[in-house]
Design a protein around this motif. Structure first.
Motif, mmCIF file in Angstrom:
data_model
loop_
_atom_site.group_PDB
_atom_site.id
_atom_site.type_symbol
_atom_site.label_atom_id
_atom_site.label_comp_id
_atom_site.label_asym_id
_atom_site.label_seq_id
_atom_site.Cartn_x
_atom_site.Cartn_y
_atom_site.Cartn_z
ATOM 1 N N ILE A 241 42.712 25.199 34.491
ATOM 2 C CA ILE A 241 41.518 24.546 33.930
ATOM 3 C C ILE A 241 41.694 24.332 32.422
ATOM 4 N N TRP B 220 39.094 35.379 29.016
ATOM 5 C CA TRP B 220 39.349 33.995 28.632
ATOM 6 C C TRP B 220 40.231 33.933 27.385
ATOM 7 N N ILE C 20 31.323 36.140 38.630
ATOM 8 C CA ILE C 20 32.508 35.724 39.375
ATOM 9 C C ILE C 20 33.669 35.594 38.395
ATOM 10 N N ARG C 21 34.746 36.314 38.660
ATOM 11 C CA ARG C 21 35.899 36.308 37.769
ATOM 12 C C ARG C 21 37.020 35.484 38.389
ATOM 13 N N LEU C 22 37.367 34.381 37.732
ATOM 14 C CA LEU C 22 38.438 33.521 38.228
ATOM 15 C C LEU C 22 39.792 34.152 37.945
ATOM 16 N N PRO C 23 40.763 33.941 38.822
ATOM 17 C CA PRO C 23 42.125 34.429 38.558
ATOM 18 C C PRO C 23 42.710 33.753 37.312
ATOM 19 N N ASP C 24 43.649 34.437 36.663
ATOM 20 C CA ASP C 24 44.264 33.898 35.446
ATOM 21 C C ASP C 24 44.937 32.547 35.707
ATOM 22 N N ALA D 127 44.141 30.209 37.854
ATOM 23 C CA ALA D 127 43.129 29.148 37.946
ATOM 24 C C ALA D 127 42.580 28.806 36.567
ATOM 25 N N LEU D 128 42.325 29.846 35.747
ATOM 26 C CA LEU D 128 41.839 29.597 34.389
ATOM 27 C C LEU D 128 42.861 28.819 33.572
#
Length: 394
Positions: free
Chosen positions: A13, A32, A3-7, A9-10
Motif C-alpha cells: 500500500i 507503520w 485490525i493490524r495489517l501484515p507488513d 500488505a502495508l
C-alpha cells in the motif's frame, strides 16, 4: 477491535504513496513507522527520481535509503533556495576552447556535505582542461590539464547523404537521433546497439520520423523512449512541435523499430521561433521565446510563462532537476517540481550580470550547473573564451 495489517500488505500500500505522504504515514504508529522507513520503499523513490542504479547498500554504509534520499534532496534544494549573496563568482582569463562544457564531477550520489564541482572543456591542442570551481583562488583559476587518449573507431554507419547537424543520444543510451542538413531529409532514430555492432551488408535498425525541417530535438529524461522534435517552415512561418514514442517489435522473425506520433501542435505565430527545447516528466516541454520562458504540455496547452529577463534569452540549458536561462543582463535558475503537479516549474535564483564588464564583445555560448555551482562560457568572434563560475558558499 483494531485490525493490524501484515507488513507485506502495508508495504504494498505504501509503495503507491509519494514522498510527502510516506513521511506522514510514518507518524501514525510504531508499526507503520517501521514499514514506512524500509529501505525497499525509499530506494524505489530514489531510483524514480535519480539514475542511481550503481548505488548499493555497501555504498551507503551505516546510512539508510531514507537518509540517502533526504540528503540528496537537501543538496538539490540548497541551490534552488540560494540568494545572489550566497554565491562566490570567479572568472578565468582568456582561453581557447573547441568544445562546450561538461561536469566531470556530475551530481554525485554521496553522503558528503562538501562536494567538488569539476568543469572541463577541450582545448585546440586536444587537451582536456579541468577547473575546480570551488577551489579557484584567483582570476586565472587552477587548471589541471590531461592529454586525451587516442579514440578508437568502433564503427561507421552512413545515415545520410549529407552532413549531420543534430545528434542526440537518449538518456538510457538505447536510441540515437540523427538529422541531416537537407530540408527534404527525414530525421532517423537508430537502435544504439546496432550502431556499436553493425552487421556486414545490412543497415542498422532504424526508423524515419515523418517530419521534415527539423531544427532541434530533445529526449525526455523520465520517459526515455520519448523524443520531441521542433520543425520550422520559414516560408509559411509555422513552427510545429511533435512528440514520438519509440518501440522495438518482432515482426516475421525480425526486430523492427517503430515510431508512434503521440501528439503535435503549432506555436502561435506571435511567438518567436525557439532555438532550443527541453522536456520533463513525460508530458512537459519548455523553451525560450524572446525574453520569456514558456512551459507547454505536449498537446499544446500553455501551462506557465516566466518573464524574468529584460532582454532576449541568449542561452538555455535543461536537465532532470534544473532549467537555466541567460541573457545580456542576467542568469536565472528554475527547478522542476516533484510529481508533475502545478506549479510544474519554480522560479528560483536570479543573478545579475556583475560579470558583464569582463566579457564585453562576447556572447554566452554555453551554461550548465550542478547542485553546488553555475558555470557560463563566454566566447567572442575570435573564439577566445572565458569561464564565469558561481560556486555556492556552503
Amino acid at each position: 477491535m483494531e485490525i493490524r495489517l501484515p507488513d507485506l500488505a502495508l508495504k504494498r500500500i505504501f509503495s503507491f504513496l509519494d514522498v510527502f505522504s510516506l513521511l506522514q504515514v510514518s507518524q501514525v504508529n510504531k508499526d507503520w513507522n517501521r514499514v514506512a522507513e524500509s529501505n525497499y520503499l525509499w530506494r524505489a523513490h530514489s531510483l524514480q527520481r535519480w539514475d542511481c542504479n550503481n548505488v548499493t547498500d555497501q555504498h551507503l554504509g551505516a546510512h539508510t535509503w531514507k537518509q540517502f534520499f533526504l540528503h540528496q534532496r537537501r543538496k538539490e534544494l540548497r541551490l534552488s533556495l540560494a540568494q545572489p549573496d550566497n554565491f562566490v563568482c570567479k572568472i578565468t582569463e582568456n582561453t581557447a576552447f573547441e568544445a562546450g562544457l561538461a561536469y566531470l564531477s556530475g551530481n554525485s550520489f554521496t553522503m558528503d556535505e562538501q562536494e567538488k564541482s569539476i568543469i572541463c572543456s577541450v582545448s585546440p591542442k586536444k587537451e582536456l582542461c579541468a577547473w575546480d570551481v570551488q577551489e579557484v583562488g584567483d582570476a586565472a583559476g587552477d587548471i589541471y590539464t590531461f592529454t586525451l587518449p587516442e579514440l578508437r573507431n568502433i564503427s561507421k554507419v552512413t545515415a545520410f547523404q549529407c552532413a549531420i547537424v543534430l545528434l542526440r543520444c537518449s538518456p538510457d543510451k538505447k536510441w540515437v537521433f540523427a538529422c541531416g542538413t537537407y530540408s527534404r531529409t527525414f530525421p532517423q532514430v537508430f537502435l544504439a546497439e546496432d550502431l556499436l555492432r553493425p552487421s556486414e551488408g545490412s543497415a542498422p535498425l532504424s526508423t524515419f520520423l515523418p517530419h521534415k525541417l527539423c531544427t532541434t530535438a530533445c529526449w525526455n529524461p523520465k520517459k526515455k523512449n520519448r523524443i520531441t522534435l521542433m520543425s520550422h517552415n520559414r516560408r509559411g512561418r509555422k513552427t510545429e512541435i511533435i512528440t514520438f514514442d519509440l518501440t522495438t517489435e518482432r515482426t516475421g522473425g525480425q526486430t523492427v523499430v517503430q515510431a508512434y506520433e503521440i501528439s503535435s501542435f503549432q506555436l502561435p505565430p506571435r511567438l518567436e521561433h525557439p532555438t532550443w527545447i527541453g522536456a520533463s516528466d513525460g508530458y512537459l516541454i519548455v523553451f525560450p521565446s524572446g525574453p520569456d520562458l514558456l512551459l507547454f504540455s505536449i498537446t499544446g496547452f500553455l501551462l506557465q510563462q516566466f518573464q524574468d529577463h529584460q532582454t532576449a534569452i541568449s542561452n538555455f540549458w535543461v536537465d532532470p532537476l534544473y532549467v537555466l536561462t541567460t541573457s545580456a543582463d542576467s542568469v536565472h535558475l528554475y527547478m522542476w517540481e516533484e510529481g508533475g503537479c502545478p506549479p510544474y516549474l519554480r522560479s528560483c535564483c536570479h543573478l545579475d550580470s556583475t560579470w558583464r564588464d569582463h566579457i564585453s564583445h562576447r556572447f554566452i555560448s554555453c551554461v550548465k550547473c550542478d547542485n553546488a555551482s553555475i558555470v557560463l562560457k563566454a566566447t567572442n568572434i575570435s573564439e577566445s573564451s572565458i569561464l564565469v563560475m558561481y560556486s555556492l558558499n556552503m
